[in-house]
Design a protein around this motif. Structure first.
Motif, short mmCIF file in Angstrom:
data_model
loop_
_atom_site.label_atom_id
_atom_site.label_comp_id
_atom_site.label_asym_id
_atom_site.label_seq_id
_atom_site.Cartn_x
_atom_site.Cartn_y
_atom_site.Cartn_z
N VAL A 1 0.83 -1.21 0.00
CA VAL A 1 0.00 0.00 0.00
C VAL A 1 0.87 1.25 0.00
O VAL A 1 0.60 2.22 -0.74
CB VAL A 1 -0.94 0.00 1.22
CG1 VAL A 1 -1.62 1.36 1.39
CG2 VAL A 1 -1.99 -1.09 1.09
N GLY A 2 1.93 1.26 0.82
CA GLY A 2 2.81 2.41 0.90
C GLY A 2 3.52 2.70 -0.42
O GLY A 2 3.56 3.86 -0.87
N VAL A 3 4.07 1.67 -1.04
CA VAL A 3 4.77 1.85 -2.31
C VAL A 3 3.81 2.32 -3.40
O VAL A 3 4.12 3.22 -4.19
CB VAL A 3 5.46 0.53 -2.73
CG1 VAL A 3 6.03 0.64 -4.14
CG2 VAL A 3 6.59 0.19 -1.74
N ALA A 4 2.61 1.72 -3.44
CA ALA A 4 1.62 2.09 -4.45
C ALA A 4 1.17 3.55 -4.27
O ALA A 4 1.01 4.29 -5.24
CB ALA A 4 0.42 1.16 -4.38
N ALA A 5 0.99 3.96 -3.01
CA ALA A 5 0.54 5.33 -2.74
C ALA A 5 1.59 6.36 -3.17
O ALA A 5 1.26 7.37 -3.81
CB ALA A 5 0.23 5.49 -1.25
#
Length: 315
Positions: A253-257
């Motif tokens: 989620v962090g990388v995608a955001a």
């Protein structure tokens, strides 16, 4: 007259008839309660640590997402902009393309000399919320590039970072004594956390107003180190466990955001100006959630902390 032998014989005969003092027999329930007391103290201590880590992590996340609000609150509501912002309004360029002179007039940012002023680089408690001054869009780095902003970022992120050391690499190393984890894996987990901490420090030291290029490099490197570290932690605790799955999802989620925020088209709209900042907030929040995940869901972490705390407990 009695001799010593006669007196000894008399005492031997009278001994069974003399009342004997019965020893106190502690009820089983009382014994169980006393045995339970140290464990209750340890549980209370662990629950307090869990609560502290959860609270400080939540406070840091709230700080990130409220940066524009904090900039407005301190600079305009509390009036720090009138004392700390000295850049002439006509010299300020907004990333959205709007006129900063009009913004300054609307916000009443007049100097003591009667001139319109604005918050340039390093001006204000936090960087100007009204428009992205001197850059194309907002970011965490933009808002905290003042002295108070950098200090607040360092202070509020310190507790989640301590949690990453104690409940991340530290807890996993203690668990390895019984779980038999490979020493190289543990050294790799610790090494990636050292790298993250080092580059994160450079990110705070080299603000966008002081050393933009070095700041950008530091941000990229601490993000890479963080992702590698968190994936190594997920591998160490086993990705099939709840903690491993939650950590993997959090990293994704962090990388995608951050990736989505970086490629989002910049425009004068609110989202066009704030997309990258939002992506950074989600990404950094996801990373700082790893330590609470380990403490709340990590297999054996709580039990090991109880055992390690026992010798130091004073009841």
């Amino acid at each position: 007259m009695c001799n010593g032998r006669t007196m000894q014989s008399s005492m031997t005969l009278l001994a069974p008839q003399m009342p004997q003092k019965e020893e106190y027999s502690q009820p089983p329930g009382e014994i169980h309660a006393q045995d339970r007391t140290p464990h209750l103290h340890l549980e209370l201590r662990i629950n307090a640590l869990k609560g502290l880590l959860a609270f400080t992590t939540a406070l840091f996340v709230l700080f990130l997402f409220s940066l524009p609000f904090l900039s407005w609150l301190f600079n305009d509501v509390f009036g720090f902009a009138k004392n700390l912002c000295e850049t002439p309004a006509e010299e300020i360029q907004c990333g959205s393309g709007v006129s900063y002179v009009e913004i300054a007039e609307k916000l009443g940012r007049w100097s003591a000399d009667g001139e319109l002023v604005g918050c340039g680089c390093e001006d204000g408690i936090f960087r100007d919320w009204s428009c992205a001054v001197g850059t194309t869009s907002f970011s965490i780095s933009y808002f905290i590039s003042t002295a108070p902003g950098t200090g607040a970022m360092a202070a509020l992120s310190a507790w989640p970072c301590i949690g990453a050391w104690f409940y991340g690499a530290g807890a996993l190393r203690r668990l390895s004594r019984t779980e038999g984890t490979n020493a190289f894996t543990l050294d790799f987990v610790g090494g990636t956390l050292v790298a993250f901490q080092f580059f994160y420090g450079l990110f705070l030291i080299n603000t966008t107003c002081i050393a933009r290029t070095l700041h950008t490099i530091s941000v990229a490197l601490f993000n890479v180190a963080a992702v590698v570290h968190y994936l190594a932690v997920a591998y160490t605790v086993d990705r099939s466990t709840r903690a491993g799955m939650y950590i993997t999802i959090s990293v994704a989620v962090g990388v995608a955001a951050i990736g989505l925020g970086a490629v989002w088209p910049e425009s004068p709209s609110w989202l066009g100006q704030h997309a990258f900042w939002l992506g950074e907030c989600i990404g950094l929040s996801s990373g700082m959630s790893i330590a609470p995940i380990l403490l709340f869901f990590g297999p054996g972490v709580q039990d090991k902390l109880l055992v390690d705390s026992a010798p130091h407990l004073s009841v």
